[in-house]
Motif scaffolding. Structure first.
Motif, mmCIF file in Angstrom:
data_model
loop_
_atom_site.group_PDB
_atom_site.id
_atom_site.type_symbol
_atom_site.label_atom_id
_atom_site.label_comp_id
_atom_site.label_asym_id
_atom_site.label_seq_id
_atom_site.Cartn_x
_atom_site.Cartn_y
_atom_site.Cartn_z
ATOM 1 N N VAL A 89 0.277 -0.945 0.059
ATOM 2 C CA VAL A 89 0.125 -0.153 -0.246
ATOM 3 C C VAL A 89 0.675 1.473 0.461
ATOM 4 C CG1 VAL A 89 -1.913 -1.004 1.252
ATOM 5 C CG2 VAL A 89 -0.084 0.040 2.377
ATOM 6 N N PRO A 90 1.006 2.318 -0.796
ATOM 7 C CA PRO A 90 1.256 3.646 -0.858
ATOM 8 C C PRO A 90 1.370 4.417 0.194
ATOM 9 C CG PRO A 90 -0.820 3.508 -1.998
ATOM 10 C CD PRO A 90 -0.558 1.772 -1.216
ATOM 11 N N ILE A 91 1.606 5.126 0.974
ATOM 12 C CA ILE A 91 2.026 5.631 2.000
ATOM 13 C C ILE A 91 3.241 6.832 2.054
ATOM 14 C CG2 ILE A 91 3.135 3.929 3.360
ATOM 15 C CD1 ILE A 91 0.508 6.850 4.807
ATOM 16 N N GLY A 92 2.224 8.273 2.321
ATOM 17 C CA GLY A 92 4.139 8.861 1.340
ATOM 18 C C GLY A 92 3.999 8.736 0.900
ATOM 19 N N ALA A 93 5.643 8.557 -0.196
ATOM 20 C CA ALA A 93 6.463 9.077 -1.498
ATOM 21 C C ALA A 93 6.990 7.230 -1.064
ATOM 22 C CB ALA A 93 7.587 9.525 -1.206
ATOM 23 N N SER A 94 6.544 6.352 -0.131
ATOM 24 C CA SER A 94 6.899 5.149 0.198
ATOM 25 C C SER A 94 5.737 3.892 0.176
ATOM 26 C CB SER A 94 7.698 5.155 1.482
ATOM 27 O OG SER A 94 9.053 5.803 1.571
ATOM 28 N N ARG A 95 6.098 2.800 -0.312
ATOM 29 C CA ARG A 95 5.562 1.725 -0.358
ATOM 30 C C ARG A 95 5.598 0.993 0.666
ATOM 31 N NH1 ARG A 95 6.488 -1.081 -4.146
ATOM 32 N NH2 ARG A 95 4.880 -1.823 -5.749
ATOM 33 N N ALA A 96 4.375 0.370 1.547
ATOM 34 C CA ALA A 96 4.730 -0.863 2.748
ATOM 35 C C ALA A 96 3.888 -1.911 2.796
ATOM 36 C CB ALA A 96 3.947 0.567 4.259
ATOM 37 N N ALA A 97 4.519 -2.630 2.834
ATOM 38 C CA ALA A 97 3.882 -4.199 3.034
ATOM 39 C C ALA A 97 3.418 -4.386 5.133
ATOM 40 C CB ALA A 97 5.345 -5.362 3.034
ATOM 41 N N PRO A 98 1.959 -4.522 4.949
ATOM 42 C CA PRO A 98 1.429 -4.882 6.587
ATOM 43 C C PRO A 98 1.472 -5.947 6.721
ATOM 44 C CG PRO A 98 0.600 -2.695 5.188
ATOM 45 C CD PRO A 98 1.721 -3.340 4.540
ATOM 46 N N LEU A 99 1.550 -6.049 7.513
ATOM 47 C CA LEU A 99 1.481 -7.382 8.386
ATOM 48 C C LEU A 99 0.361 -7.370 9.625
ATOM 49 C CD1 LEU A 99 4.231 -9.335 7.477
ATOM 50 C CD2 LEU A 99 2.384 -9.561 6.494
ATOM 51 N N ILE A 100 -0.884 -7.817 9.617
ATOM 52 C CA ILE A 100 -1.411 -7.745 10.927
ATOM 53 C C ILE A 100 -1.795 -9.106 11.491
ATOM 54 C CG2 ILE A 100 -3.658 -6.860 12.495
ATOM 55 C CD1 ILE A 100 -4.801 -5.196 9.664
ATOM 56 N N CYS A 101 -0.767 -9.155 12.856
ATOM 57 C CA CYS A 101 -1.015 -10.202 14.230
ATOM 58 C C CYS A 101 -1.220 -11.841 12.924
ATOM 59 C CB CYS A 101 -2.372 -10.188 14.301
ATOM 60 S SG CYS A 101 -3.044 -11.459 16.163
ATOM 61 N N TYR A 102 -2.061 -12.257 12.829
ATOM 62 C CA TYR A 102 -1.959 -13.609 12.044
ATOM 63 C C TYR A 102 -1.357 -13.789 10.748
ATOM 64 C CZ TYR A 102 -3.377 -18.731 11.066
ATOM 65 O OH TYR A 102 -3.271 -19.491 11.108
ATOM 66 N N GLU A 103 -0.860 -12.612 10.047
ATOM 67 C CA GLU A 103 -0.663 -12.544 9.321
ATOM 68 C C GLU A 103 1.192 -13.118 9.328
ATOM 69 O OE1 GLU A 103 -2.882 -10.754 6.312
ATOM 70 O OE2 GLU A 103 -1.796 -9.343 7.776
ATOM 71 N N GLN A 104 1.349 -12.204 10.614
ATOM 72 C CA GLN A 104 2.766 -12.621 10.868
ATOM 73 C C GLN A 104 3.613 -14.062 11.254
ATOM 74 O OE1 GLN A 104 2.802 -10.654 14.223
ATOM 75 N NE2 GLN A 104 1.962 -8.267 12.805
#
Length: 387
Positions: free
Chosen positions: A316-331
């Protein structure tokens, strides 16, 4: 007769020890899990291979019964039942694919490795030995993943002693040079200790306290402040107006966990809030099976559980960067992080709400797994957990 029983017993006890030590929550010990394919391959019968698989998986996920009991405020039995049911897919895959033919066995184990990394079996693909790739090949990226996969298959061959020596040497070398992933520039993760109240007590005072926390961290120079899963509670227009109104006089962006509710259920999400407004930053791809994601509701016509977006929004884009989020179980599972890495994000954002894991190593395992993946692909990492 004693020898006939001694060897299987030793293999089973060894698998339990490997699962317990490898998944104790320390990145440096993840390579211990590589002992599992070796024990699986030297099992002489399918039954022993199944028991070895069960010993490894149950030991690795040993915190689940206590965690479930805490989450539901019940006795240990529901947790034990879920623990045993969750192990069924892992044991089934590894027992079915086991073979007496030593020439075919490495290919069979490779197939099992792939099956347990992707849905549907990958949904409960915890304790996957390939996670140790980051501890052995930090910074090697996809090459490290391929080498790790080849090493796992190699441990199921006749030349396993040579493969084990090579992997042990890489493990020791990596341990000497190890450094934790750095933070993305301008980002900070905030760990909270609010217990079960986080996300459940989301009144005005709680929202003000969280906003004050964000502003305090932003005052120390952070432009992006990450709060744990469920921090805000339900995401509503009223909550958005409150946060935007307070953040309007600064440049900080808050990334916080929330739940987006509708008539069909809810999405477990991350929201991004700044002076311009709030938006859904990320929708969780794989909520916790059973307690959150309840696929049987589709058959019964009921609703209320969390939706699984499986392969949606890997980056997902955030600011000028692109992040790979992981919530809880996904880790704890493999495919979400690998899907994200296919898109080459700039960094990883990992959040969780682990108040129910007190007395277990679940949060430590989540942190270790996420750290290992971030190191493998040389990505900065920001973490925020509630306990």
């Amino acid at each position: 007769m004693c020898r006939d029983y001694l060897r299987p017993a030793l293999l089973i006890f060894a698998s339990i020890a490997i699962g317990a030590v490898g998944w104790s929550g320390h990145v440096s010990l993840l390579p211990v899990a590589l002992g599992f394919p070796l024990l699986w391959s030297i099992s002489r019968t399918r039954l022993v291979a199944a028991l070895v698989s069960a010993g490894y998986f149950l030991a690795a996920s040993r915190g689940l019964p206590q965690g479930v009991a805490t989450f539901y405020s019940s006795d240990i039995w529901p947790g034990l039942l879920l623990w045993l049911c969750a192990s069924l897919s892992f044991v089934t895959v590894h027992s079915v694919l086991w073979t007496k033919n030593p020439n075919v066995r490495p290919v069979r184990y490779l197939i099992a490795t792939i099956i347990m990394a992707i849905p549907p079996f990958g949904i409960t693909g915890w304790a996957h030995p390939v996670t140790a790739a980051g501890a052995l090949f930090p910074g090697w990226g996809w090459w490290g993943l391929w080498l790790m996969t080849a090493g796992l298959a190699g441990l199921a061959t006749r030349i396993w002693p040579a493969v084990a020596i090579a992997l042990t040497g890489l493990w020791l070398w990596s341990a000497v040079l190890w450094t934790d992933p750095k933070l993305p520039e301008g980002w900070r993760g905030v760990d909270l200790e609010m217990g079960a109240s986080l996300g459940r007590k989301a009144g005005l005072q709680r929202q003000r306290d969280l906003i004050a926390t964000v502003r305090g961290v932003a005052g120390d120079g952070a432009r992006f402040v990450v709060l744990p899963e469920s921090a805000i509670g339900f995401w509503t227009p009223t909550v958005e107006r409150l946060w935007v109104g307070v953040l309007r006089d600064g440049d900080a962006t808050a990334i916080a966990g929330a739940a987006l509710l509708d008539a069909g259920g809810y999405d477990n999400v991350l929201v991004a809030i700044d002076r311009k407004g709030g938006r859904i930053f990320y929708r969780e791809r794989m909520p916790v099976p059973g307690s959150m994601w309840q696929p049987w509701d589709l058959l019964s016509g009921e609703s209320g559980g969390a939706r699984a977006d499986f392969f949606a929004n890997p980056v997902v884009p955030i600011g000028a960067s692109r992040a790979a989020p992981l919530i809880c179980y996904e880790q704890l599972i493999v495919w979400p992080i690998l899907q994200s890495m296919l898109h080459d994000p700039d960094f990883v954002v990992a959040v969780g709400n682990g108040w129910w894991t007190e007395g277990t190593s679940i949060i430590a395992i989540q942190r270790a797994s996420t750290t290992a993946w971030a190191k493998l692909f040389a990505k900065p990492l920001v973490i925020a957990f509630n306990t």
